[in-house]
Design a protein around this motif. Structure first.
Motif, PDB file in Angstrom:
ATOM      1  N   ALA B  43      15.449 -15.979  45.988  1.00  0.00           N
ATOM      2  CA  ALA B  43      15.636 -15.131  44.817  1.00  0.00           C
ATOM      3  C   ALA B  43      15.711 -13.673  45.249  1.00  0.00           C
ATOM      4  CB  ALA B  43      14.480 -15.327  43.859  1.00  0.00           C
ATOM      5  N   THR B  44      16.594 -12.926  44.629  1.00  0.00           N
ATOM      6  CA  THR B  44      16.681 -11.511  44.988  1.00  0.00           C
ATOM      7  C   THR B  44      16.245 -10.605  43.848  1.00  0.00           C
ATOM      8  OG1 THR B  44      18.931 -11.267  44.189  1.00  0.00           O
ATOM      9  CG2 THR B  44      18.670 -11.944  46.467  1.00  0.00           C
ATOM     10  N   GLY B  46      18.127  -9.321  41.625  1.00  0.00           N
ATOM     11  CA  GLY B  46      19.097  -8.231  41.591  1.00  0.00           C
ATOM     12  C   GLY B  46      19.799  -8.019  40.267  1.00  0.00           C
ATOM     13  N   CYS B  47      20.095  -9.099  39.533  1.00  0.00           N
ATOM     14  CA  CYS B  47      20.919  -8.909  38.333  1.00  0.00           C
ATOM     15  C   CYS B  47      20.113  -8.391  37.151  1.00  0.00           C
ATOM     16  CB  CYS B  47      21.640 -10.197  37.967  1.00  0.00           C
ATOM     17  SG  CYS B  47      20.575 -11.473  37.288  1.00  0.00           S
ATOM     18  N   ARG B  48      18.823  -8.523  37.199  1.00  0.00           N
ATOM     19  CA  ARG B  48      17.896  -8.007  36.186  1.00  0.00           C
ATOM     20  C   ARG B  48      18.113  -8.645  34.817  1.00  0.00           C
ATOM     21  NH1 ARG B  48      14.652  -6.623  39.687  1.00  0.00           N
ATOM     22  NH2 ARG B  48      13.438  -5.268  38.357  1.00  0.00           N
ATOM     23  N   TYR B  57       1.078  -8.205  32.596  1.00  0.00           N
ATOM     24  CA  TYR B  57       1.947  -7.428  33.481  1.00  0.00           C
ATOM     25  C   TYR B  57       2.372  -6.164  32.754  1.00  0.00           C
ATOM     26  CZ  TYR B  57       2.513 -11.064  37.035  1.00  0.00           C
ATOM     27  OH  TYR B  57       2.315 -11.960  38.039  1.00  0.00           O
ATOM     28  N   THR B  65      11.579 -14.242  40.513  1.00  0.00           N
ATOM     29  CA  THR B  65      10.771 -13.941  41.701  1.00  0.00           C
ATOM     30  C   THR B  65       9.280 -14.091  41.449  1.00  0.00           C
ATOM     31  OG1 THR B  65      10.665 -11.600  41.160  1.00  0.00           O
ATOM     32  CG2 THR B  65      12.479 -12.294  42.566  1.00  0.00           C
ATOM     33  N   ILE B  66       8.889 -14.295  40.192  1.00  0.00           N
ATOM     34  CA  ILE B  66       7.457 -14.372  39.896  1.00  0.00           C
ATOM     35  C   ILE B  66       7.024 -15.835  39.912  1.00  0.00           C
ATOM     36  CG2 ILE B  66       5.734 -13.995  38.084  1.00  0.00           C
ATOM     37  CD1 ILE B  66       6.530 -11.402  39.218  1.00  0.00           C
ATOM     38  N   LEU B  84      17.267  -4.950  26.667  1.00  0.00           N
ATOM     39  CA  LEU B  84      17.296  -4.600  28.089  1.00  0.00           C
ATOM     40  C   LEU B  84      18.416  -5.362  28.799  1.00  0.00           C
ATOM     41  CD1 LEU B  84      15.588  -2.786  29.916  1.00  0.00           C
ATOM     42  CD2 LEU B  84      14.311  -4.792  30.603  1.00  0.00           C
ATOM     43  N   GLU B  87      21.724  -3.949  27.958  1.00  0.00           N
ATOM     44  CA  GLU B  87      22.005  -2.712  28.681  1.00  0.00           C
ATOM     45  C   GLU B  87      22.221  -2.957  30.168  1.00  0.00           C
ATOM     46  OE1 GLU B  87      18.844  -0.210  27.466  1.00  0.00           O
ATOM     47  OE2 GLU B  87      19.661  -0.066  25.442  1.00  0.00           O
ATOM     48  N   ALA B  88      21.547  -3.978  30.699  1.00  0.00           N
ATOM     49  CA  ALA B  88      21.765  -4.287  32.121  1.00  0.00           C
ATOM     50  C   ALA B  88      23.163  -4.864  32.337  1.00  0.00           C
ATOM     51  CB  ALA B  88      20.710  -5.267  32.617  1.00  0.00           C
ATOM     52  N   ILE B 174      30.802  -9.373  40.932  1.00  0.00           N
ATOM     53  CA  ILE B 174      29.702  -8.687  40.250  1.00  0.00           C
ATOM     54  C   ILE B 174      28.533  -8.464  41.200  1.00  0.00           C
ATOM     55  CG2 ILE B 174      30.310  -9.466  37.928  1.00  0.00           C
ATOM     56  CD1 ILE B 174      28.136 -11.647  38.330  1.00  0.00           C
ATOM     57  N   LEU B 175      28.767  -8.706  42.471  1.00  0.00           N
ATOM     58  CA  LEU B 175      27.781  -8.485  43.530  1.00  0.00           C
ATOM     59  C   LEU B 175      26.453  -9.205  43.283  1.00  0.00           C
ATOM     60  CD1 LEU B 175      28.578  -6.293  45.880  1.00  0.00           C
ATOM     61  CD2 LEU B 175      26.308  -5.520  45.359  1.00  0.00           C
ATOM     62  N   VAL B 194      26.603  -8.141  52.523  1.00  0.00           N
ATOM     63  CA  VAL B 194      26.836  -6.955  51.701  1.00  0.00           C
ATOM     64  C   VAL B 194      27.213  -5.811  52.628  1.00  0.00           C
ATOM     65  CG1 VAL B 194      25.869  -5.430  49.965  1.00  0.00           C
ATOM     66  CG2 VAL B 194      25.080  -7.774  50.122  1.00  0.00           C
TER      67      VAL B 194
END
Lengths: 637, 369
Positions: B43-44, B46-48, B57, B65-66, B84, B87-88, B174-175, B194
């Motif tokens: 898992a990275t 990255g895309c949020r 939290y 990742t959690i 969120l 917007e991401a 979309i990386l 990358v």
């Protein structure tokens, strides 16, 4: 050899230098001094001394912090205090050799101040000069005084006594001492160091690592470089202390490759430590093993982020990873790792040398100790300073820094580098500590402090910083990679005079998303310059967007240069200097700027003699001046 | 193994020890949108998009990742989270063609229809190989994003079609990084990574070389892992019927899906449900089967070499000839080579025949790439 023997020998060497009956000359030869020309001064000096057949001891020392005075040369004659001379040139050096070294005239007109006991007529104490008077130099105590390539100098001034003391204590006692000292991470986030060490010490695992983060990437920041160049042993001592407390057998110093001198001095220092048994196997006979590897970073800004830095050490592309797990549990190579900034390690060494009670007397209740800052920008006295935490921004900028350059109006100060915030005049009296800066929307950061005057446009500054962070984003998470790019595009548009209604709100919205949505500290703080400038300088934004004006007269697309016909004396100076050949005119012909050709470089504005003051910069208005050169009116000069 | 009990969106769910919050949610049929997550890959975060709210939290955290812990309370779709995510997505859509996302004719248009939205040809939904089979479309649909004006600009990156089997159009990238992770973590090749920094970051070979000039083994795993249409197979016509079968190229037994039309194999996909290969194939299995099956040179009957000429014979005749000739040799003068296109049982019999009947240990098989 016991430490007592080592220290006795070191003190002996130091005393023989300090009390020698020869002339002693100290050359500021850190990177800042070298850039200012220390090498030519040193060559000149050696040549002159040889010519006159004078024997003198020349010591290369680190940076004392007064960067605006570089190159610096200090001269001590036997029985006299050390006298500092700044802004040296080869010519001045020759004069000094003749006047002071040969003829005993200390040249008070060239001197900056005296250091040490005794006084010289006409020369003040260097540490009583405004720049140094209110500083408390703890971390930087040795910079500019000792030869950083001589371990004995460091030992003679109390060095490694902290390590010796540490090795007599249990790791828990060391951590307790650090906790009591109130030291907080100097890399910017301000996490209590003792607690951080404890997490790593308690983490399960036999193999642990410690890392010194010397990847100083903020534009305009050079605290770590100066410290590593001027006093590398203080950082290394801190690391060995940390290795004992945490139980690490391997340490890394991640230093950017753009700091070749710092890396060279670190290599020399670690070799010397091995010779004295402060590093390697069975340190000082206690059975503790610790090795340090110096890893050169390739210069990516994001590698200052701890997880990206570790990825870089592992040989991967420097990209952060989400936390948890925190490095204290799974860091470098998946093992418990403690990472601290250069300054934190140096502070840990001082605390172990002098005790927590002594250290915690400086600073405020929540932010103890001192902090170094790189004071740069539009300020009279630029340099590296160290002040107790809690000092007001005003005292730093006005008392130490001597106020804004050329007596201009103060506009803002950017703390914490590109991730920090722009603080306006109203924040001048707030103290510089972790909490107050955070409340003002900025961060402490690693200590960059950029002062801006009235001619600095906050919108332009925000655009500059966001393009910096945008370009340095690792590309992993979307908000940081593309959110900052969108912000940059909007800001660029505003600076170009194409701002639209609602741009400010859009910037704020994207900024908040980037702040909350980003993966690592780089993205989470990247919008700070934009958000703080909107918060404190909203009028400037609105002037750019609605009136297409740049009140600070900076944004090129929003300003125009004009030559006032009633003031122009047809002197041809601006005409000759204009790189774009945009100025029309001739002898006894009033000059005119061809607005289509003008690149707005500002050269004409700068070169027009002050007594004429004929070139003006205006924003948002058109001046009624002739289109073509016209003959000067009769009766004018 | 210990089972964890946690609450996701008010639903009490069970999760395996060590699983992430996202995995726990997906196992229990709670959808959390994500783009960079792939069950086989690290898992990275990255895309949020998979951010969730977890009690205790401080910040919103990416659920990929959690690790799930016992009695954790998770909320996956509060209005703030949806906002969120919306917007991401914005920045992603500023770099990815997005007209398809808001168009009701998405499913209706043919390749030659005039685009209702006047979209440039390069950005049209009908030119995208993953149209209506796109994870980005699915995510956008989930977060109900149709309210924000997006400033999209075509990146005009060159299309890399150096590889004979697939092409890379990074204008749609979309990386998410799945291609580089699959290449590094599953394949261990590292042909894709990358490169560049900031908004110019891209996934691709080092120094943006054509993929064919790298150590790429053309396995196509990166293409299969791409959530959007940035990586696509060049030759992938639509099949009439799909049949699950096992690859005959070697003895591993990878599962694959043969797409056929008019009784001809026209494409091959790895079988994601196969326990053997879990959705991955090698270059032979992926791209060579359809050529091999219908190739004119393919052997379909035994051939006998008589004076330099091959002539077809029936199997019994061929076996008789072989049997009669084998008698003329000593056992160590004979070798048996069998084919991995045969079944394991056939291969077993072949080596048994070699060892027991012929008395030779000279046995081999072509089961290697």
């Amino acid at each position: 050899m016991t430490f007592e023997d080592i220290r006795a020998a070191a003190i002996n060497e130091w005393d023989s230098l300090e009390k020698s009956d020869q002339v002693r000359i100290y050359l500021g030869s850190a990177t800042c001094g070298r850039a200012a020309g220390a090498k030519t001064i040193s060559d000149e000096l050696e040549e002159e001394l040889q010519k006159r057949n004078i024997s003198a001891v020349i010591t290369q020392v680190g940076c004392i912090g007064s960067c605006y005075l570089e190159p610096l040369v200090d001269i001590t004659k036997p029985g006299k205090p050390r006298i500092s001379y700044g802004n040296m040139t080869p010519k001045k050096m020759v004069e000094l050799v003749d006047d002071y070294i040969v003829n005993d005239n200390p040249r008070p007109d060239l001197a900056l101040g005296s250091i040490g006991e005794g006084s010289v007529e006409g020369i003040t104490d260097f540490f009583q000069t405004p720049m140094l008077k209110s500083q408390v130099r703890i971390i930087l105590r040795n910079c500019g005084f000792i030869d950083p390539e001589k371990i004995n100098h460091y030992i003679a001034r109390g060095g490694y006594s902290g390590l010796v003391r540490t090795l007599t204590m249990t790791p828990d006692q060391v951590i307790e001492e650090l906790k009591k000292s109130g030291l907080r991470g100097r890399g910017g986030a301000g996490f209590p160091t003792g607690q951080k060490w404890e997490f790593c010490q308690r983490a399960p695992g036999n193999e642990k690592y410690i890392i010194c983060n010397a990847d100083e990437g903020d534009p305009g920041a050079f605290m770590n470089r100066s410290l590593l160049e001027g006093d590398p042993h203080s950082v290394l001592e801190g690391m060995v202390i940390g290795s004992h407390a945490i139980g690490a057998s391997q340490g890394y110093i991640y230093c950017r490759a753009e700091y070749p001198l710092a890396i060279e001095r670190l290599k020399i220092a670690t070799d010397q430590m091995r010779k004295y048994g402060f590093l390697g196997k069975n340190i000082m006979g206690t059975g503790h093993n610790f090795e340090i590897v110096i890893k050169e970073g390739a210069g990516a800004f994001v590698c200052g982020e701890e997880t990206a830095l570790m990825a870089s050490i592992e040989g991967k592309r420097g990209m952060p990873r989400p936390r948890p797990p925190f490095p204290a549990i799974a860091g470098l190579w998946g093992k418990p790792t403690n990472i601290n900034n250069v300054e934190t390690w140096a502070a840990a060494a001082v605390i172990m040398q002098r005790g927590w009670e002594w250290y915690s007397q400086f600073g405020t209740e929540k932010s103890k100790g001192t902090k170094t800052f790189a004071l740069v920008g539009k300020i009279e006295r630029t340099g590296l300073i160290e002040v107790p935490l809690g000092m007001t921004l005003r005292s730093i900028i006005y008392d130490i820094g001597g106020g804004v350059l050329d007596g201009k109006e103060f506009k803002a100060a950017q703390t914490g580098g590109p991730s920090g915030g722009c603080l306006p005049q109203s924040n001048l009296d707030s103290p510089v500590d972790y909490e107050s800066l955070a409340a003002a929307g900025s961060i402490m950061g690693s200590g960059g402090m950029i002062v801006m005057d009235e001619n600095t446009c906050p919108v332009d500054i925000a655009r500059y910083f966001i393009s910096f962070t945008q370009g340095e984003s690792c590309g992993k998470c979307v908000p940081c990679r593309l959110g900052t790019r969108q912000m940059q595009k909007i800001l660029q548009r505003i600076c170009n005079g194409n701002g639209e209604q609602g741009d400010i709100e859009k910037l704020q919205k994207i900024g908040e998303t980037v702040k909350t949505g980003s993966l690592c500290g780089l993205g989470q703080t990247a919008p700070n310059p934009v958000l703080t400038t909107i918060r404190y300088f909203r009028d400037d934004y609105e002037a750019h967007i609605h009136d297409k004006k740049c009140p600070s007269l900076t944004c090129k697309d929003l300003i125009r240069f004009y030559i006032l016909p009633d003031k122009c004396q047809a002197c041809l100076i601006c005409l000759r200097n204009c790189p774009a050949e945009a100025i029309l005119g001739g002898k006894r012909m009033i000059h005119v700027i061809d607005q289509d050709k003008c690149t707005k470089c500002g050269t004409c504005f700068d070169v027009c003699p002050k007594k004429f003051d004929a070139v003006v910069r205006v924003t948002g208005e058109k001046l009624d001046v002739p289109d073509e050169p016209v003959p000067m009116l009769a009766g004018k000069a | 193994m210990e089972t964890l009990n946690l609450s996701i969106d008010g639903k009490e769910v069970k999760a395996k020890q060590g699983s992430t919050v996202l995995a726990a949610a997906l196992d229990n049929e709670i959808y959390i949108p994500s783009l960079c997550f792939h069950p086989h890959l690290s898992a990275t975060g990255g895309c949020r998009l998979c951010v969730v709210e977890i009690e205790g939290y401080k910040d919103y955290v990416p659920s990929c990742t959690i690790s799930a812990t016992d009695s954790m309370v998770v909320r996956t779709s509060t209005p703030q989270l949806l906002q969120l995510r919306r917007e991401a997505l914005n920045p992603i859509l500023s770099q990815h063609p997005c007209a398809c996302l808001m168009c009701w004719r998405q499913k209706k248009c043919g390749p030659d229809d005039i685009c209702l939205r006047n979209v440039a040809v390069t950005d049209r939904c009908v030119t995208c190989p993953r149209n209506y089979n796109c994870e980005l479309q699915q995510v956008v649909c989930h977060v109900n994003k149709n309210d924000v004006k997006i400033e999209y600009s075509y990146r005009n990156l060159p299309i890399d079609d150096s590889n004979p089997f697939f092409a890379r159009d990074l204008n749609r990238c979309i990386l998410c990084g799945r291609c580089s992770r699959v290449c590094n973590e599953i394949r261990g090749i590292g042909a894709v990574n990358v490169y560049n920094w900031g908004g110019d970051s891209l996934n691709g070979p080092f120094g943006s070389k054509p993929i064919f000039d790298t150590n790429c083994i053309s396995c196509g795993a990166c293409v299969s892992s791409c959530p959007v249409g940035a990586l696509y197979f060049k030759d992938s016509p639509k099949a009439e019927t799909e049949t699950k079968t096992t690859c005959t190229y070697c003895g591993v037994g990878c599962g694959l899906v043969l797409g056929t039309r008019e009784n001809k194999v026209i494409n091959v996909y790895p079988d994601k449900e196969s326990e053997v290969n879990k959705g991955y194939l090698c270059v032979k299995g992926h791209f060579a089967i359809k050529e091999m099956v219908h190739h004119p040179d393919r052997l379909t009957v035994p051939l006998i070499n008589c004076g330099g000429q091959f002539s077809p014979v029936n199997l019994d005749e061929a076996l008789n000839i072989v049997a009669s000739r084998l008698r003329n040799y000593r056992s160590d003068e004979v070798a048996v080579i069998s084919s991995s296109k045969c079944t394991n049982e056939d291969n077993y019999v072949a080596q048994k025949f070699a060892r027991v009947v012929l008395g030779t240990n000279n046995v081999d098989n072509c089961a290697r790439l």
